[in-house]
Design a protein around this motif. Structure first.
Motif, PDB file in Angstrom:
ATOM      1  N   SER A   1       0.671  -1.226   0.108  1.00  0.00           N
ATOM      2  CA  SER A   1       0.089   0.058   0.181  1.00  0.00           C
ATOM      3  C   SER A   1       0.973   1.145   0.062  1.00  0.00           C
TER       4      SER A   1
ATOM      5  N   TYR B   1      -8.457   4.987   1.842  1.00  0.00           N
ATOM      6  CA  TYR B   1      -8.241   4.082   0.796  1.00  0.00           C
ATOM      7  C   TYR B   1      -8.445   2.754   0.701  1.00  0.00           C
TER       8      TYR B   1
ATOM      9  N   LEU C   1       0.887   4.007  -2.729  1.00  0.00           N
ATOM     10  CA  LEU C   1       0.339   5.429  -2.656  1.00  0.00           C
ATOM     11  C   LEU C   1       1.705   6.566  -2.941  1.00  0.00           C
TER      12      LEU C   1
END
Length: 310
Positions: free
Chosen positions: A122, A283, A126
């Motif tokens: 992640s 998210y 990102l």
């Protein structure tokens, strides 16, 4: 951009297939199977929502809302309850404006989460998205006690085309953060993303480590905007909620990254997290590629869950 958005929505609809058949199919068979709205009808609906990982508290709020509206609007047909349920689920997730303030300021983003939830992945996604958006991003490898965590983050940083600050495995995480803050300031980075530990089995150590990291950031970089995101695995359902609560005791959590929503029957946990904890899911992840991590939109999530066209 619109095409990318549409593509993600399609993947979200697809990714929520199992959750849909778990919650929505069960709900629809009750709405179509009952000829009257009675206690049995409410009980069956309640059970379906709880089994769909919406959680007991959230389910109770939704059911209370439904009972009230059925009464106020003099609804007689079970099928008429569908839209009320959809609206109520949407309301449970609406925490007002989902802020992404850190994107617009010089900021430090701490990312925490237990092993295996997709934390490093992640962070990589990102970082890549922020870089593509024209931001100068540095990542810090401060999860130094997990085997191969530094190498894994280095690989993602390379893929995303961002700089990484790291030390050897087993190094003091606070020392890594110290170096990373110095680098972020001298190189005028827009966003510093820190991969930090998430060893929940010893919460006291985790708290101490996070306090130490926070002290360094406050002392060395007081002007930085702060964001603390916890990564949770959507496939673990209620367990993700338990983890979030424990992390909330250790840190000032400002948002959630919910991963692995594709292929899980437990996607209802996205509703429960926001409703019960009051922390926004910022998210969601529905796959492996860099575009499969997207900003969360409750309206879009509910549409995808119920497969409702605009």
């Amino acid at each position: 951009m619109e095409e990318k958005k549409k593509g993600f929505f399609g993947r979200l609809v697809e990714g929520l297939n199992k959750t849909r058949s778990n919650i929505v199919s069960g709900m629809d068979s009750i709405l179509n199977g009952f000829s009257a709205i009675d206690e049995d009808f409410y009980e069956e609906l309640e059970e379906t929502l709880i089994m769909g990982d919406l959680g007991i508290q959230t389910t109770m709020k939704i059911m209370e809302d439904l009972r009230q509206k059925v009464k106020e609007q003099h609804i007689r047909e079970p099928a008429q309850c569908r839209q009320i349920l959809i609206d109520s689920i949407r309301e449970q997730m609406d925490l007002g404006e989902n802020a992404y303030e850190f994107e617009n300021r010089r900021s430090v983003v701490l990312v925490i989460g237990v092993n295996g939830v997709g934390k490093t992945t992640s962070i990589g996604k990102l970082a890549g998205q922020l870089k593509d958006g024209g931001k100068k991003v540095i990542v810090a490898a401060a999860d130094t006690f997990r085997a191969a965590a530094v190498e894994q983050l280095a690989e993602w940083a390379n893929r995303a085309g961002v700089e990484i600050i790291a030390q050897h495995e087993g190094a003091d995480p606070a020392a890594v953060i110290y170096d990373a803050v110095a680098a972020a300031k001298s190189r005028k980075a827009d966003v510093l993303i820190c991969d930090t530990a998430g060893r929940l089995h010893n919460k006291k150590n985790l708290m101490e480590e996070l306090k130490k990291i926070n002290r360094i950031i406050e002392r060395e970089y007081p002007e930085a905007y702060r964001e603390t995101l916890v990564v949770l695995d959507g496939t673990t359902g209620q367990n993700a909620l338990v983890q979030a609560r424990q992390f909330m005791e250790a840190a000032d959590i400002t948002g959630i990254i919910l991963t692995k929503l594709d292929g899980t029957a437990k996607g209802g946990i996205a509703v429960a997290i926001q409703s019960e904890l009051g922390i926004p899911v910022k998210y969601i992840g529905v796959g492996e590629t860099i575009d499969d991590l997207q900003k969360f939109d409750s309206e879009e999530f509910v549409r995808a869950l119920f497969d409702v066209k605009k």
